[in-house]
Design a protein around this motif. Sequence first.
Motif, mmCIF file in Angstrom:
data_model
loop_
_atom_site.group_PDB
_atom_site.id
_atom_site.type_symbol
_atom_site.label_atom_id
_atom_site.label_comp_id
_atom_site.label_asym_id
_atom_site.label_seq_id
_atom_site.Cartn_x
_atom_site.Cartn_y
_atom_site.Cartn_z
ATOM 1 N N ALA A 1 -6.599 1.165 -1.712
ATOM 2 C CA ALA A 1 -6.252 0.182 -0.693
ATOM 3 C C ALA A 1 -6.950 0.483 0.632
ATOM 4 O O ALA A 1 -6.914 -0.320 1.561
ATOM 5 C CB ALA A 1 -4.744 0.158 -0.499
ATOM 6 N N GLU B 1 -3.185 0.452 -3.788
ATOM 7 C CA GLU B 1 -2.532 -0.863 -3.726
ATOM 8 C C GLU B 1 -1.143 -0.805 -4.353
ATOM 9 O O GLU B 1 -0.917 -0.050 -5.296
ATOM 10 C CB GLU B 1 -3.354 -1.902 -4.504
ATOM 11 C CG GLU B 1 -4.744 -2.175 -3.968
ATOM 12 C CD GLU B 1 -4.735 -3.137 -2.789
ATOM 13 O OE1 GLU B 1 -3.646 -3.570 -2.386
ATOM 14 O OE2 GLU B 1 -5.829 -3.435 -2.260
ATOM 15 N N MET C 1 0.831 -1.196 0.000
ATOM 16 C CA MET C 1 0.000 0.000 0.000
ATOM 17 C C MET C 1 0.875 1.258 0.000
ATOM 18 O O MET C 1 1.890 1.304 0.650
ATOM 19 C CB MET C 1 -0.869 0.007 1.258
ATOM 20 C CG MET C 1 -1.842 1.150 1.291
ATOM 21 S SD MET C 1 -2.820 1.136 2.796
ATOM 22 C CE MET C 1 -1.703 1.894 3.967
#
Lengths: 285, 108
Positions: free
Chosen positions: B16, B56, B1
């Motif tokens: 994320a 992400e 992340m």
Amino acid sequence: MADRKAEIRSIIKDTKSLPTLPGIITKLSALAENNKASVNEMARVVSSDQVLSAKVLRLVNSPFYGFSGRVSTISNALILLGVNVVKSLAMSSSIFEMMEKNFLGLWEHSLGCGVAANIIANRLGLPDIEEISTAALLHDIGKVIIKIKLSDDYSELLSLIKEKDICMLDAERELLGSDHAEIGELLARSWFLPEKLIEPIAFHHDVMRSSTQFAKTSVVHVADVLVKCSGFGFSGDDYVPRIQPEAWKKLDLKEALVEEIVAELEDRLVDCRNFSLEIQSGSEA
Amino acid sequence: MQKIPINLAAAGMVLAKDVKADDNPSSSPICGKGLTLTASLISRLSSMGIQSLNVEGHPVKIEGEMSLDEALAALEKRFSKVADDALMLRLKEIYRRQIVRSMGDNNG
């Protein structure tokens, strides 16, 4: 060495070249004491100084206060944050600007420290959170004075730190017979800042000397150490100082809580880093 | 992340973490995690005053950014003056875990 100390004292006392606090602070204090003064009146006082208002709004909207991008007017800031906070903002934004111009690494360290103190005080449910954050923001003000008013000594300090591989505080004591905490205290007293701010500035490296503001001083001390652990900003050297066990004990810090504080701090420091980059690109343009 | 400023966000990146309107953790999210960003969504979030997003992986290489190994070596160096102190060792361990958590997917 005693001569040197007296010399430093007289340099600090020579207020002509010393950064001054805006007259508005005095006006605001007077208004704040007068219970009948309305928020609008106070907003008018702050707004009368465009430059100061801009600085206050910028600080309110910085990651330091966590109101990012949502406070657009001074009266809004007064309602949201209260008079004392706006007063301390007006004060710290002036000092802070001086730091930003002269000493970007220290400015970042101080901003990070303000954020860290804010998180710690919040998590521990301490009173006067805003004042603790302000004290943390200003804790290294003595270093600014050393850099501005004793600039030759400052370069010598940096070489001494490199050459002997020591921390800033030890180098200051060796070279000046004084240190930034003591010099910061002198300055804070000459500005008649409240004891709540003076003690954390004066004793953030030696919390046991704090007589009336032990908790606040301890928070600023721990915040300083945590930001050094993060490696965010630059306050003169790269080394993490030892946490004073008395401060740790006073705040009753448990490992799980510290873990949460560190995670929150690291998250907010990403915003601080972006804020700092924004400011740098703004000043180049 | 990775947490990135919104001006570095690009279409195709995946959230994320939930995006919230303010710092109030109890407010309901504007966008849920797992959502793939589009150009129009990014500009809408930006106009709502959102300043940063957690996405992400590690899609943005920031100049001067360290690798995980470099970051851990720098941590050791910062703590080198207090290596004999039990409390500081515990603190270093907390920071080591934090660095691994935030940069763990950096090398992949």
